[in-house]
Scaffold this active site. Structure first.
Site, short mmCIF file in Angstrom:
data_model
loop_
_atom_site.label_atom_id
_atom_site.label_comp_id
_atom_site.label_asym_id
_atom_site.label_seq_id
_atom_site.Cartn_x
_atom_site.Cartn_y
_atom_site.Cartn_z
N HIS A 1 3.23 32.34 49.35
CA HIS A 1 1.64 32.01 49.51
C HIS A 1 0.99 32.63 48.47
O HIS A 1 0.92 33.73 48.27
CB HIS A 1 1.43 32.43 50.93
N TYR B 1 -6.82 29.91 57.34
CA TYR B 1 -6.41 28.43 57.94
C TYR B 1 -7.93 27.86 58.18
O TYR B 1 -8.77 28.45 58.80
CB TYR B 1 -5.68 28.51 58.88
N HIS C 1 -2.19 23.83 59.15
CA HIS C 1 -2.05 24.56 60.34
C HIS C 1 -2.96 24.22 61.47
O HIS C 1 -3.52 24.87 62.33
CB HIS C 1 -2.72 26.26 60.00
N HIS D 1 10.50 28.44 59.80
CA HIS D 1 9.40 29.47 59.84
C HIS D 1 9.77 30.66 59.06
O HIS D 1 10.70 31.13 59.92
CB HIS D 1 8.82 29.30 61.01
#
Length: 424
Positions: A126, A157, A225, A325
């Site tokens: 990220h 987010y 998200h 994930h």
């Protein structure tokens, strides 16, 4: 001789400031035990209770070899099922039993499953920032470390956000010259405020800037998200087409999966979905109708390795790849399980990886290792990872460094400009 379960325990620890739950299954074969990830970070103590108060008495004395039967037993024994608490508890047991089976066979899990389809697992990491330039700087930093796939986020987010303690009439965020016009009413409650329109426009501006500097050689990703109303998710996906994303992640919440049909009709953007999924009926239509390109469930939230194998097989039949994930609230044990599956599964796509900062490798000897953009696990039997329980005990959940001090989760209290709670 049959080897049976003699004890089942749930170990809670937070070595890197994020709460983790590890299940340890002990057996009648002296020294033989297995570890599994049961991390539902927002409700850790509930998972511990499910493991020790309900699964432990159910499982003591059972044959460790009967993984499928034990999974089904745990799944239906409470009568009501499919909660993230129960699924994570089952996952801890399930992963531990696979770990034990690998140790008994003297094989790493990927060999026990049928062998490798690849020798290393490509990851994405990220890059975020307060403005497009800071995002770009972080992209370059990751590329210098050998990372080939990079998820780009502007702010938190939902993009530019106003914290709960801001004045009620503050404009909601300014990023890249884009200013929100919406204001909050008097008496607006605490929360993580954001403006969906500002978010969308700022992200488009960010990708326009990034592609102008990077070109199209670097695969870029983005995570919505679940922060958008369905029709805005359709519009957003279409606006992102020119930037050739590797995938757009979780554009909608599970409650609105039928809207994926409309996104597919209007936007040629690869889609990844599943972080919040806990039930097969959530992913089945998306896969069988070929409405997504990557499945990115949290393996412990769906119940562990046993259901993940079945899900991956369903995906392979319909051309969908895996992207499990892999944030900081997956334990090192869970990361090891992810990588073993990734190495084996033919339809592996990409692996999210948040890194394993100190002191995690010390608490969990045998952590997966990241080298030049690829993750590797050891060739030790089972999951190839252990836990130093005495060291783990030095990092309790509610110490000064833990984000879970006080037990209240803040970041999920998302609100629209008028104060309405929005499901992240």
């Amino acid at each position: 001789m049959t080897v049976t379960i003699t004890d089942v325990r749930c170990i809670l620890t937070a070595p890197a400031g994020i709460g983790l739950a590890i299940v340890k299954v002990e057996t009648s074969d002296a020294g033989l035990y297995g570890l599994g990830c049961a991390t539902f970070t927002q409700r850790l103590t509930a998972v511990k209770a499910a493991v020790e108060d309900y699964l432990r008495p159910l499982l003591i004395g059972r044959d460790v070899a009967r993984i499928e039967d034990i999974w089904q037993l745990c799944y239906q024994n409470s009568y009501w099922r499919n909660s993230p608490v129960l699924n994570n508890a089952i996952s801890g047991v399930d992963q531990a039993l696979w770990d034990i089976k690998g140790k008994q066979a003297n094989l790493p899990l990927y060999d026990l499953l049928g062998g490798k389809s690849r020798d290393g697992v490509a990851v994405y990491r990220h890059a975020d920032g307060r403005d497009p330039q800071e995002v770009l700087d972080n992209v370059y930093r990751l590329k210098a470390q050998g990372i080939m796939y990079i998820r780009c986020q502007l702010g938190g987010y939902g993009g530019p956000a106003r914290r709960a303690d801001a004045r009620p009439y503050d404009n909601v965020g300014v990023y890249g010259g884009i200013k929100g016009q919406a204001r909050s009413p008097e008496g607006a409650l605490e929360g993580e405020y954001y403006d969906p329109d500002v978010y969308m426009r700022s992200v488009i501006e960010m990708f326009d800037f990034l592609r102008s500097k990077l070109g199209f050689e670097t695969p870029l990703l983005h995570d919505v998200h679940e922060r958008l109303p369905p029709i805005e998710a359709v519009r957003f996906a279409k606006l992102l087409e020119p930037y050739r994303l590797f995938f757009l992640e979780d554009p909608l919440p599970p409650e609105h999966i039928e809207w994926f049909r409309r996104i597919r009709q209007h936007a040629a953007v690869p889609l990844a979905m599943g972080e919040l999924f806990t039930h097969p009926l959530e992913w089945k239509p998306l896969i069988t109708e070929q409405l997504i390109d990557f499945i990115r469930v949290h393996i412990s939230a769906i119940g562990g390795i046993t259901p993940a194998r079945k899900l991956a097989a369903l995906c392979e039949a319909f051309g969908v790849r895996t992207a499990w994930h892999g944030p900081g609230d997956v334990s090192p044990v869970g990361h090891a399980a992810n990588v073993h599956l990734d190495l084996h599964l033919h339809n592996f796509g990409i692996q999210e990886f948040s890194g394993l900062p100190d002191p995690l490798p010390e608490v969990f000897p045998g952590c997966p290792e990241l080298r030049d953009g690829y993750l590797y696990v050891s060739d030790r039997p089972g999951l190839g990872i252990d836990i130093n329980e005495s060291l783990a005990a030095k990092y309790p959940l509610h110490d000064e460094m833990s984000q879970f001090k006080g037990g209240v989760v803040r970041w999920t209290q998302s609100r629209l400009p008028d104060g309405t709670l929005w499901r992240p």
